[in-house]
Design an enzyme around this catalytic site. Structure first.
Site, PDB file in Angstrom:
ATOM      1  N   CYS A 344       0.833  -1.210   0.000  1.00 31.66           N
ATOM      2  CA  CYS A 344       0.000   0.000   0.000  1.00 31.66           C
ATOM      3  C   CYS A 344       0.860   1.250   0.000  1.00 31.66           C
ATOM      4  O   CYS A 344       0.908   1.991   0.988  1.00 31.66           O
ATOM      5  CB  CYS A 344      -0.923  -0.027   1.216  1.00 31.66           C
ATOM      6  SG  CYS A 344      -1.929  -1.497   1.171  1.00 31.66           S
ATOM      7  N   GLU A 345       1.579   1.455  -1.073  1.00 30.33           N
ATOM      8  CA  GLU A 345       2.396   2.660  -1.263  1.00 30.33           C
ATOM      9  C   GLU A 345       2.439   2.930  -2.761  1.00 30.33           C
ATOM     10  O   GLU A 345       2.666   2.001  -3.551  1.00 30.33           O
ATOM     11  CB  GLU A 345       3.852   2.420  -0.816  1.00 30.33           C
ATOM     12  CG  GLU A 345       4.015   2.135   0.640  1.00 30.33           C
ATOM     13  CD  GLU A 345       4.963   3.109   1.330  1.00 30.33           C
ATOM     14  OE1 GLU A 345       5.296   4.161   0.757  1.00 30.33           O
ATOM     15  OE2 GLU A 345       5.335   2.781   2.460  1.00 30.33           O
TER      16      GLU A 345
END
Ligand code: LLP
Length: 417
Positions: A344-345
């Site tokens: 989640c980046e």
């Protein structure tokens, strides 16, 4: 030169089909080639044959025990930067008398262990470290062999994060101060001054900065001799680049030959600390396409490897070639993909703008992943770390099992009830 080539439409690691490895061991999977590691090591060793020399593989590039063991069997030395790396070298059968200890922050317990097993030399990076090493050696009734890591203030012309030989970097002792610090070292009773060391950066694609640094160190060695300090070895560090894209770095043999020309008839022992140029192109990272996600702005391929497995693209915007494990037919339609991981980046990508023909479930190989690949991996997003396999001819060996969830949390506890 490496041993990852297509046979027909299928990528092979030496004589083993990479898609078979993915079936057998799962993905994401690091695959190393023993023959490639050996070839790269020998290129240095053979080129330096006429000079006393020691090739100290930089363990940080890839510290898997099997990699270290393959190199130890060829007689390699090792460049370490922590006691953890030292224990790995010993566990893998490396010879402690061929170990060089680099790094700016050596702790007393690390020095003690290194002295206990009898390493070849400490590359000391500050005056405070000289004092600490002298104290530790004194407490053990020993003398520690030292080189000073000299910062020759040359521009390595590489990425700023991996350039280390400029004045403003934290590494080494400035060349202007070096003579004074050598005199100090020579006066400390539990130190034995043996060498001069430098390391100017990583992924250098030209010989010129290395040769500039070498000239400065040779001048220093001559000045030290006038002061009665006789240097036995010269350590040029690592840093030779590899081809990721269209770079054309000198081959290890070419670089080594140029260094020897400069040394002339000197009988100094020459030490080198190559990491990337031995390991990078001896490894690939195999990953599977989980989903294709076309959007208005971009076509994404979401793969099962992520920045926790291979950090270089995210951290340095590094470009690594990404190729299909099985080549699609000539009429397959290609698209321009960003290959991204499940983390989640936004910065979690393996490659951007790659023209590939992809389907869900396809296997891809990220090339040049043998150095600073697994070694920089983490558990970010609580992902288990990948498995590592070494291929040797027609055989493959699992040299690190895929991490399990139980192993991932093994050191953790919750508070008492
Ligand atoms: N010796 C010393 C003292 C070093 O600091 C290094 C690398 C080496 C040898 C080995 O350098 P090589 O031959 O591998 O260039 N994570 C970065 C590279 C960091 C290099 C750090 N020092 C990357 O992935 O590009």
């Amino acid at each position: 030169m490496d041993f990852f080539n297509y046979q027909g439409d299928t990528l092979f690691a030496e004589d083993v089909a990479v898609n078979q490895l993915a079936e057998q061991y799962g993905t994401p999977l690091y695959v190393y080639s023993r023959a490639t590691l050996e070839r790269h090591y020998r290129a240095y060793d053979e080129a330096l044959a006429g000079q006393p020399h020691l090739i100290c593989y930089a363990v940080k590039a890839n510290s898997n025990l099997a990699v270290l063991n393959v190199l130890a069997r060829l007689g390699a030395g090792f460049d370490i930067v922590s006691v953890g790396e030292l224990e790995r070298v010993l566990t893998a059968g490396g010879d402690p008398s061929k170990v060089i200890f680099s790094g700016v922050g050596k702790q007393a317990h690390e020095m003690r262990r290194a002295l206990q097993v009898g390493i070849k030399c400490f590359n000391v990076e500050s005056e405070a470290e000289l004092d600490r090493l002298n104290d530790v050696a004194e407490s053990m009734g020993l003398q520690a062999s030292v080189s000073l890591r000299v910062n020759p203030d040359v521009d390595a012309q590489t990425h700023p994060y991996i350039s280390t030989g400029l004045k403003e970097n934290k590494f080494g002792i400035s060349i202007e101060r070096a003579e004074a610090v050598y005199l100090k070292a020579a006066g400390l009773p539990n130190l034995k001054v043996e060498g001069v060391d430098c390391h100017i950066g990583s992924q250098l694609t030209q010989s010129a900065p290395f040769l500039d640094a070498l000239d400065r160190l040779l001048d220093l060695i001559a000045k030290l001799a006038e002061q009665g300090i006789h240097i036995k070895h010269l350590d040029l560090g690592g840093g030779l680049g590899v081809r990721y894209d269209d770079e054309t770095p000198p081959e290890p043999s070419e670089y080594a030959t140029k260094v020897l020309e400069r040394l002339g008839d000197s009988d100094l022992m020459l030490i080198m600390e190559p990491g990337r140029s031995i390991a990078a192109n001896a490894g690939i990272l195999v990953t599977r396409v989980e989903y294709l996600k076309p959007t208005e702005a971009k076509d994404f391929a979401i793969v099962d490897a992520a920045m926790n497995d291979l950090l270089r693209p995210s951290l340095y915007s590094a470009w690594q070639n990404i190729i299909p494990v099985v080549q699609p037919g000539a009429d397959a339609k290609t698209s321009n993909y960003d290959l991204v991981g499940p983390i989640c980046e936004t910065g979690d990508f393996i490659g951007k703008d790659r023209e590939l023909a992809l389907m869900q479930g396809d296997l891809l190989a990220v090339r040049s992943a043998g150095a600073y690949g697994f070694a920089m991996s983490s558990n970010y997003n609580s992902r288990n770390r990948a498995a590592e396999v070494m291929v040797d001819g027609e055989q493959s060996f699992l040299v690190r099992r895929r991490e399990t969830f139980e192993q991932q949390i093994a050191g953790e506890t919750v508070l008492p009830a």
